[in-house]
Design a protein around this motif. Sequence first.
Motif, PDB file in Angstrom:
ATOM      1  N   ASP A  35       0.761  -1.203   0.058  1.00  0.00           N
ATOM      2  CA  ASP A  35       0.142  -0.078  -0.091  1.00  0.00           C
ATOM      3  C   ASP A  35       0.851   1.187   0.015  1.00  0.00           C
ATOM      4  OD1 ASP A  35      -1.732   2.032   0.534  1.00  0.00           O
ATOM      5  OD2 ASP A  35      -2.648   1.306   2.172  1.00  0.00           O
ATOM      6  N   SER A  48      11.243  -4.652  -7.110  1.00  0.00           N
ATOM      7  CA  SER A  48      10.452  -3.124  -7.292  1.00  0.00           C
ATOM      8  C   SER A  48      11.431  -2.054  -7.117  1.00  0.00           C
ATOM      9  CB  SER A  48       9.668  -3.307  -5.767  1.00  0.00           C
ATOM     10  OG  SER A  48      10.524  -3.414  -4.506  1.00  0.00           O
ATOM     11  N   ARG A 207      -1.531   7.875  -8.637  1.00  0.00           N
ATOM     12  CA  ARG A 207      -2.632   6.728  -9.006  1.00  0.00           C
ATOM     13  C   ARG A 207      -2.885   7.132 -10.524  1.00  0.00           C
ATOM     14  NH1 ARG A 207      -5.062   8.841  -4.067  1.00  0.00           N
ATOM     15  NH2 ARG A 207      -5.333   7.196  -2.420  1.00  0.00           N
ATOM     16  N   TYR A 209      -4.520   5.073 -14.028  1.00  0.00           N
ATOM     17  CA  TYR A 209      -5.405   4.112 -14.441  1.00  0.00           C
ATOM     18  C   TYR A 209      -5.545   4.064 -15.932  1.00  0.00           C
ATOM     19  CZ  TYR A 209      -8.105   4.725 -10.110  1.00  0.00           C
ATOM     20  OH  TYR A 209      -8.484   4.669  -8.884  1.00  0.00           O
ATOM     21  N   TYR A 214      -7.442   0.457 -12.278  1.00  0.00           N
ATOM     22  CA  TYR A 214      -6.530   1.051 -11.501  1.00  0.00           C
ATOM     23  C   TYR A 214      -4.962   0.106 -11.974  1.00  0.00           C
ATOM     24  CZ  TYR A 214      -3.588   1.997  -7.432  1.00  0.00           C
ATOM     25  OH  TYR A 214      -2.285   2.113  -6.497  1.00  0.00           O
ATOM     26  N   ILE A 215      -3.891   0.875 -11.902  1.00  0.00           N
ATOM     27  CA  ILE A 215      -2.645   0.351 -12.476  1.00  0.00           C
ATOM     28  C   ILE A 215      -1.918  -0.056 -11.294  1.00  0.00           C
ATOM     29  CG2 ILE A 215      -0.411   0.467 -13.765  1.00  0.00           C
ATOM     30  CD1 ILE A 215      -2.830  -0.257 -15.438  1.00  0.00           C
ATOM     31  N   ASP A 216      -1.554  -1.166 -10.661  1.00  0.00           N
ATOM     32  CA  ASP A 216      -0.562  -1.435  -9.580  1.00  0.00           C
ATOM     33  C   ASP A 216       0.662  -0.532  -9.704  1.00  0.00           C
ATOM     34  OD1 ASP A 216       1.485  -2.970  -7.935  1.00  0.00           O
ATOM     35  OD2 ASP A 216      -0.342  -3.645  -7.072  1.00  0.00           O
ATOM     36  N   PRO A 217       0.920   0.115  -8.890  1.00  0.00           N
ATOM     37  CA  PRO A 217       2.338   0.922  -8.771  1.00  0.00           C
ATOM     38  C   PRO A 217       3.502   0.331  -9.303  1.00  0.00           C
ATOM     39  CG  PRO A 217       1.155   1.649  -6.895  1.00  0.00           C
ATOM     40  CD  PRO A 217       0.590   0.295  -7.342  1.00  0.00           C
ATOM     41  N   GLU A 219       3.513  -2.298 -11.458  1.00  0.00           N
ATOM     42  CA  GLU A 219       3.154  -2.742 -12.841  1.00  0.00           C
ATOM     43  C   GLU A 219       3.428  -1.760 -13.726  1.00  0.00           C
ATOM     44  OE1 GLU A 219      -0.572  -4.433 -13.028  1.00  0.00           O
ATOM     45  OE2 GLU A 219      -0.391  -6.228 -11.709  1.00  0.00           O
TER      46      GLU A 219
END
Length: 225
Positions: A35, A48, A207, A209, A214-217, A219
Amino acid sequence: MLVYQGKTKDLHKDSEGNYYFQFKDDVTGKDGVFDPGENQVGATMEGSGKSNVIVSTFFFELLKEKGIPTHFVSSDAENSTMQIKPATVFGEGLEVICRFKAVGSFVRRYGMYVESGTDLDSYVEFTLKDDDRQDPLITQDALEQLGILKDGEYNRLKELTKDISEILKEALAEKDLELYDIKLEFGRLDGSDEIVLIDEVSGGNMRVYHQGEYIDPLELVNYFN
């Protein structure tokens, strides 16, 4: 030499006096769930750190082309490092958010007046970096009276935030992505009063999209390879 140890990256100084970030694979979250809005390390996700360097490098180089002052010098994605110019943060750290859509904490605060997803006109707000007090909002008067900002710096930060956010929004739109909001950090270059964009500019700061999804950060890097 380790200068500062952070949650997701450490600041180092080498023998030649150069400063650089060493990005980690640790991510913020809670109970093992990623998160970006959390103020604690919640999980470790392989790759990451490298992803954040790749995305940050793309944006920093783009901003350089547009004449935006930043602390970025160079990067090495394979080693998850980014060389930077040393800068001093405002107070104990200040974050500036630009919102194009009403989501997240904005709706939690102002839900009596706005629905999630409502368009906003490059709305800018300032928050203090303060984990214990959950990064409270702060006004221009408070920033100046507490000595965190000098006269004129509030307007300069707001102007820079809008300019940077618009540049990034357009760049993401070219990849069929929509920027809802973004969190930026600034500082003064050491030895001067020049205000520059600092820290990183990666998925965890925004954030994004794609066609309403929503695009996971973590990804986001897939759109920059």
